[in-house]
Design a protein around this motif. Structure first.
Motif, PDB file in Angstrom:
ATOM      1  N   GLY A 128      24.959   0.684  12.588  1.00 32.53           N
ATOM      2  CA  GLY A 128      25.030   1.587  11.524  1.00 32.53           C
ATOM      3  C   GLY A 128      23.637   2.279  10.912  1.00 32.53           C
ATOM      4  O   GLY A 128      22.833   2.043  11.878  1.00 32.53           O
ATOM      5  N   ALA A 129      23.624   3.229  10.076  1.00 37.17           N
ATOM      6  CA  ALA A 129      22.535   3.639   9.477  1.00 37.17           C
ATOM      7  C   ALA A 129      22.437   3.339   7.985  1.00 37.17           C
ATOM      8  O   ALA A 129      23.352   3.207   7.356  1.00 37.17           O
ATOM      9  CB  ALA A 129      22.763   5.177   9.833  1.00 37.17           C
ATOM     10  N   PHE A 130      21.185   3.663   7.539  1.00 39.14           N
ATOM     11  CA  PHE A 130      20.951   3.611   5.979  1.00 39.14           C
ATOM     12  C   PHE A 130      19.812   4.525   5.650  1.00 39.14           C
ATOM     13  O   PHE A 130      19.153   5.109   6.601  1.00 39.14           O
ATOM     14  CB  PHE A 130      20.396   2.159   5.643  1.00 39.14           C
ATOM     15  CG  PHE A 130      19.061   1.671   6.480  1.00 39.14           C
ATOM     16  CD1 PHE A 130      17.819   1.992   5.634  1.00 39.14           C
ATOM     17  CD2 PHE A 130      19.032   1.040   7.770  1.00 39.14           C
ATOM     18  CE1 PHE A 130      16.589   1.821   6.325  1.00 39.14           C
ATOM     19  CE2 PHE A 130      17.693   0.960   8.224  1.00 39.14           C
ATOM     20  CZ  PHE A 130      16.604   1.125   7.488  1.00 39.14           C
ATOM     21  N   THR A 131      19.804   4.867   4.082  1.00 39.05           N
ATOM     22  CA  THR A 131      18.718   5.574   3.785  1.00 39.05           C
ATOM     23  C   THR A 131      18.648   4.839   2.235  1.00 39.05           C
ATOM     24  O   THR A 131      19.483   4.140   1.685  1.00 39.05           O
ATOM     25  CB  THR A 131      19.225   7.122   3.692  1.00 39.05           C
ATOM     26  OG1 THR A 131      18.082   7.708   2.888  1.00 39.05           O
ATOM     27  CG2 THR A 131      20.203   7.159   2.676  1.00 39.05           C
ATOM     28  N   GLY A 132      17.518   5.089   1.659  1.00 36.87           N
ATOM     29  CA  GLY A 132      16.974   4.412   0.357  1.00 36.87           C
ATOM     30  C   GLY A 132      15.936   5.006  -0.047  1.00 36.87           C
ATOM     31  O   GLY A 132      15.110   5.755   0.375  1.00 36.87           O
ATOM     32  N   ILE A 133      15.710   4.616  -1.279  1.00 34.09           N
ATOM     33  CA  ILE A 133      14.702   5.120  -2.132  1.00 34.09           C
ATOM     34  C   ILE A 133      13.665   3.677  -2.414  1.00 34.09           C
ATOM     35  O   ILE A 133      14.426   2.857  -2.906  1.00 34.09           O
ATOM     36  CB  ILE A 133      14.755   6.023  -3.126  1.00 34.09           C
ATOM     37  CG1 ILE A 133      13.536   6.321  -4.013  1.00 34.09           C
ATOM     38  CG2 ILE A 133      15.596   5.115  -4.312  1.00 34.09           C
ATOM     39  CD1 ILE A 133      13.927   7.414  -5.404  1.00 34.09           C
ATOM     40  N   GLY A 134      12.256   3.692  -2.417  1.00 31.11           N
ATOM     41  CA  GLY A 134      11.650   2.649  -2.560  1.00 31.11           C
ATOM     42  C   GLY A 134      10.175   2.744  -3.785  1.00 31.11           C
ATOM     43  O   GLY A 134      10.013   3.787  -3.598  1.00 31.11           O
ATOM     44  N   LEU A 135      10.030   1.828  -4.319  1.00 28.21           N
ATOM     45  CA  LEU A 135       8.947   1.786  -5.345  1.00 28.21           C
ATOM     46  C   LEU A 135       7.769   0.761  -4.688  1.00 28.21           C
ATOM     47  O   LEU A 135       8.212  -0.377  -4.480  1.00 28.21           O
ATOM     48  CB  LEU A 135       9.336   1.585  -6.791  1.00 28.21           C
ATOM     49  CG  LEU A 135       8.113   1.310  -7.632  1.00 28.21           C
ATOM     50  CD1 LEU A 135       7.567   2.666  -8.021  1.00 28.21           C
ATOM     51  CD2 LEU A 135       8.693   0.615  -8.964  1.00 28.21           C
ATOM     52  N   SER A 136       6.840   1.419  -4.363  1.00 32.27           N
ATOM     53  CA  SER A 136       5.729   0.446  -3.552  1.00 32.27           C
ATOM     54  C   SER A 136       4.517   0.219  -4.702  1.00 32.27           C
ATOM     55  O   SER A 136       4.257   0.947  -5.471  1.00 32.27           O
ATOM     56  CB  SER A 136       5.020   0.882  -2.430  1.00 32.27           C
ATOM     57  OG  SER A 136       6.131   1.250  -1.306  1.00 32.27           O
ATOM     58  N   GLN A 137       4.131  -1.205  -5.156  1.00 31.96           N
ATOM     59  CA  GLN A 137       3.221  -1.561  -5.500  1.00 31.96           C
ATOM     60  C   GLN A 137       1.911  -1.958  -4.889  1.00 31.96           C
ATOM     61  O   GLN A 137       1.861  -3.021  -4.304  1.00 31.96           O
ATOM     62  CB  GLN A 137       3.378  -2.766  -6.496  1.00 31.96           C
ATOM     63  CG  GLN A 137       4.572  -2.530  -7.653  1.00 31.96           C
ATOM     64  CD  GLN A 137       4.529  -1.491  -8.350  1.00 31.96           C
ATOM     65  OE1 GLN A 137       3.058  -1.174  -8.787  1.00 31.96           O
ATOM     66  NE2 GLN A 137       5.375  -0.804  -8.921  1.00 31.96           N
ATOM     67  N   ASN A 138       1.280  -0.892  -4.263  1.00 28.64           N
ATOM     68  CA  ASN A 138       0.381  -0.869  -3.227  1.00 28.64           C
ATOM     69  C   ASN A 138      -0.859  -1.753  -3.643  1.00 28.64           C
ATOM     70  O   ASN A 138      -1.197  -1.467  -5.007  1.00 28.64           O
ATOM     71  CB  ASN A 138      -0.115   0.256  -2.986  1.00 28.64           C
ATOM     72  CG  ASN A 138       0.826   1.183  -2.058  1.00 28.64           C
ATOM     73  OD1 ASN A 138       1.821   0.463  -1.306  1.00 28.64           O
ATOM     74  ND2 ASN A 138       1.175   2.516  -2.105  1.00 28.64           N
ATOM     75  N   SER A 139      -1.361  -2.440  -2.915  1.00 23.48           N
ATOM     76  CA  SER A 139      -2.590  -3.069  -3.302  1.00 23.48           C
ATOM     77  C   SER A 139      -3.758  -2.944  -2.250  1.00 23.48           C
ATOM     78  O   SER A 139      -3.772  -2.933  -0.933  1.00 23.48           O
ATOM     79  CB  SER A 139      -2.537  -4.467  -3.304  1.00 23.48           C
ATOM     80  OG  SER A 139      -3.929  -5.142  -3.407  1.00 23.48           O
ATOM     81  N   VAL A 140      -4.969  -1.975  -2.445  1.00 30.05           N
ATOM     82  CA  VAL A 140      -6.074  -1.765  -1.777  1.00 30.05           C
ATOM     83  C   VAL A 140      -7.355  -1.907  -2.252  1.00 30.05           C
ATOM     84  O   VAL A 140      -7.529  -1.413  -3.258  1.00 30.05           O
ATOM     85  CB  VAL A 140      -5.637  -0.292  -0.821  1.00 30.05           C
ATOM     86  CG1 VAL A 140      -5.671   0.731  -1.981  1.00 30.05           C
ATOM     87  CG2 VAL A 140      -6.829  -0.043  -0.145  1.00 30.05           C
ATOM     88  N   ARG A 141      -8.248  -2.268  -1.681  1.00 29.88           N
ATOM     89  CA  ARG A 141      -9.641  -2.449  -2.012  1.00 29.88           C
ATOM     90  C   ARG A 141     -10.291  -1.991  -0.568  1.00 29.88           C
ATOM     91  O   ARG A 141     -10.440  -2.780   0.337  1.00 29.88           O
ATOM     92  CB  ARG A 141     -10.110  -3.687  -2.432  1.00 29.88           C
ATOM     93  CG  ARG A 141      -9.391  -4.210  -3.906  1.00 29.88           C
ATOM     94  CD  ARG A 141      -9.830  -5.466  -4.254  1.00 29.88           C
ATOM     95  NE  ARG A 141      -9.768  -6.636  -3.145  1.00 29.88           N
ATOM     96  CZ  ARG A 141      -8.627  -7.219  -2.989  1.00 29.88           C
ATOM     97  NH1 ARG A 141      -7.425  -6.928  -3.530  1.00 29.88           N
ATOM     98  NH2 ARG A 141      -8.758  -8.133  -2.082  1.00 29.88           N
ATOM     99  N   SER A 142     -11.469  -1.102  -0.727  1.00 32.38           N
ATOM    100  CA  SER A 142     -12.110  -0.645   0.287  1.00 32.38           C
ATOM    101  C   SER A 142     -13.633  -0.234  -0.291  1.00 32.38           C
ATOM    102  O   SER A 142     -13.759   0.469  -1.154  1.00 32.38           O
ATOM    103  CB  SER A 142     -11.503   0.547   1.125  1.00 32.38           C
ATOM    104  OG  SER A 142     -12.230   0.731   2.189  1.00 32.38           O
ATOM    105  N   ALA A 143     -14.617  -0.589   0.757  1.00 32.39           N
ATOM    106  CA  ALA A 143     -15.879  -0.435   0.300  1.00 32.39           C
ATOM    107  C   ALA A 143     -16.717  -0.223   1.665  1.00 32.39           C
ATOM    108  O   ALA A 143     -16.468  -0.898   2.505  1.00 32.39           O
ATOM    109  CB  ALA A 143     -16.466  -1.470  -0.630  1.00 32.39           C
ATOM    110  N   THR A 144     -17.780   0.650   1.488  1.00 28.72           N
ATOM    111  CA  THR A 144     -18.759   0.896   2.631  1.00 28.72           C
ATOM    112  C   THR A 144     -20.112   1.200   2.076  1.00 28.72           C
ATOM    113  O   THR A 144     -20.068   1.620   0.799  1.00 28.72           O
ATOM    114  CB  THR A 144     -18.242   2.067   3.403  1.00 28.72           C
ATOM    115  OG1 THR A 144     -19.035   2.225   4.691  1.00 28.72           O
ATOM    116  CG2 THR A 144     -18.178   3.430   2.842  1.00 28.72           C
ATOM    117  N   PHE A 145     -21.115   0.840   2.632  1.00 28.98           N
ATOM    118  CA  PHE A 145     -22.540   1.182   1.997  1.00 28.98           C
ATOM    119  C   PHE A 145     -23.727   1.069   3.274  1.00 28.98           C
ATOM    120  O   PHE A 145     -23.277   0.464   4.368  1.00 28.98           O
ATOM    121  CB  PHE A 145     -22.798  -0.083   1.191  1.00 28.98           C
ATOM    122  CG  PHE A 145     -22.613  -1.496   1.897  1.00 28.98           C
ATOM    123  CD1 PHE A 145     -23.708  -2.056   2.428  1.00 28.98           C
ATOM    124  CD2 PHE A 145     -21.555  -2.255   1.780  1.00 28.98           C
ATOM    125  CE1 PHE A 145     -23.663  -3.346   2.907  1.00 28.98           C
ATOM    126  CE2 PHE A 145     -21.489  -3.554   2.335  1.00 28.98           C
ATOM    127  CZ  PHE A 145     -22.496  -4.003   3.020  1.00 28.98           C
TER     128      PHE A 145
END
Length: 240
Positions: free
Chosen positions: A31-48
């Motif tokens: 079969g096939a599917f479609t959907g709608i999602g809510l993402s609670q993203n977590s990202v931390r990034s640093a450069t120096f």
């Protein structure tokens, strides 16, 4: 007389067998599917480097993303219970906009230190996702199945930082446990439709890279959870 009884018995058994096959949920489904999602993203990034520092951290938002794909599964009916296992593939991916807390500092080696802190936009691109889930359900009626599910999901993501800074895109393959449940309804002997809810709790993964702008190390940590409501349609090929 015996011949008549034999003919009637054969016809009766054939009718019962056909009805049993029509009511049986055992088989292979595609079969096939479609959907709608809510993402609670977590990202931390640093450069120096010696003179400049840049960092970003995600902020919770309510932006949703559409997804879709294909599924194949196998199921077995045991009285009123149905057990199964399936594989879902989302080859199309999706892009989700998100808010980030941005920090930029310049001038460590000078008498003038410029620091800028504010909210900006980031985005997360999901290239593909694959899920393997097991299902356990109970027939509320001959045509309606209530079920729960649990399994594992793997997704390839790229985190982008949409602001003029030293942060480069970060890519990672994330794994996470998936749980949920749903309702499946049989329209005909072979055609089924379903509505289900899924929640995936992705791990946090650290990624080390190099900022091209600063020619300096960049350290990122990406992860997050995804909650999705899906609509599906499938075709059941009975085992017998």
């Amino acid at each position: 007389m015996r011949v008549d009884i034999l003919i009637v018995s054969v016809l009766f058994l054939q009718s019962v067998t056909s009805q049993a096959q029509a009511d049986d949920w055992s088989g292979v489904s595609v079969g096939a599917f479609t959907g709608i999602g809510l993402s609670q993203n977590s990202v931390r990034s640093a450069t120096f480097n010696e003179s400049t520092f840049g960092a970003a951290q995600s902020i919770s938002d309510d932006d949703t993303e559409w997804s879709g794909g294909f599924t194949i599964s196998a199921g077995w009916q045991i009285q009123n219970a149905v057990i199964g296992i399936g594989v879902d593939l989302d080859p199309f991916g999706a892009t989700q906009q998100m808010d980030c807390r941005l920090i930029w500092a310049d001038g460590f080696n000078s008498n003038v230190l410029v620091t800028d802190v504010g909210n900006g936009k980031c985005s997360r691109d999901v290239s593909w996702s694959v899920s393997i889930v097991g299902k356990l359900g109970w027939l509320a009626s001959e045509s309606t199945l209530l079920y729960g599910l649990g399994g594992w999901t793997t997704s390839r993501i790229t985190q982008n930082y949409e602001w003029p800074s030293s942060l480069d895109p970060t890519s990672a393959t994330l794994n996470g446990a998936t749980v949920g449940g749903g309702v499946e309804h049989r329209l005909t002997q072979n055609w089924h439709v379903s509505v289900e809810f899924r929640a995936t709790m992705f791990e946090e993964r650290g990624v080390k890279g190099i900022s091209k702008e600063l020619d300096a190390p960049q350290i990122s940590v990406v992860g997050g959870d995804v909650e999705t409501v899906r609509l599906g349609v499938s075709y059941l090929v009975p085992w017998r």
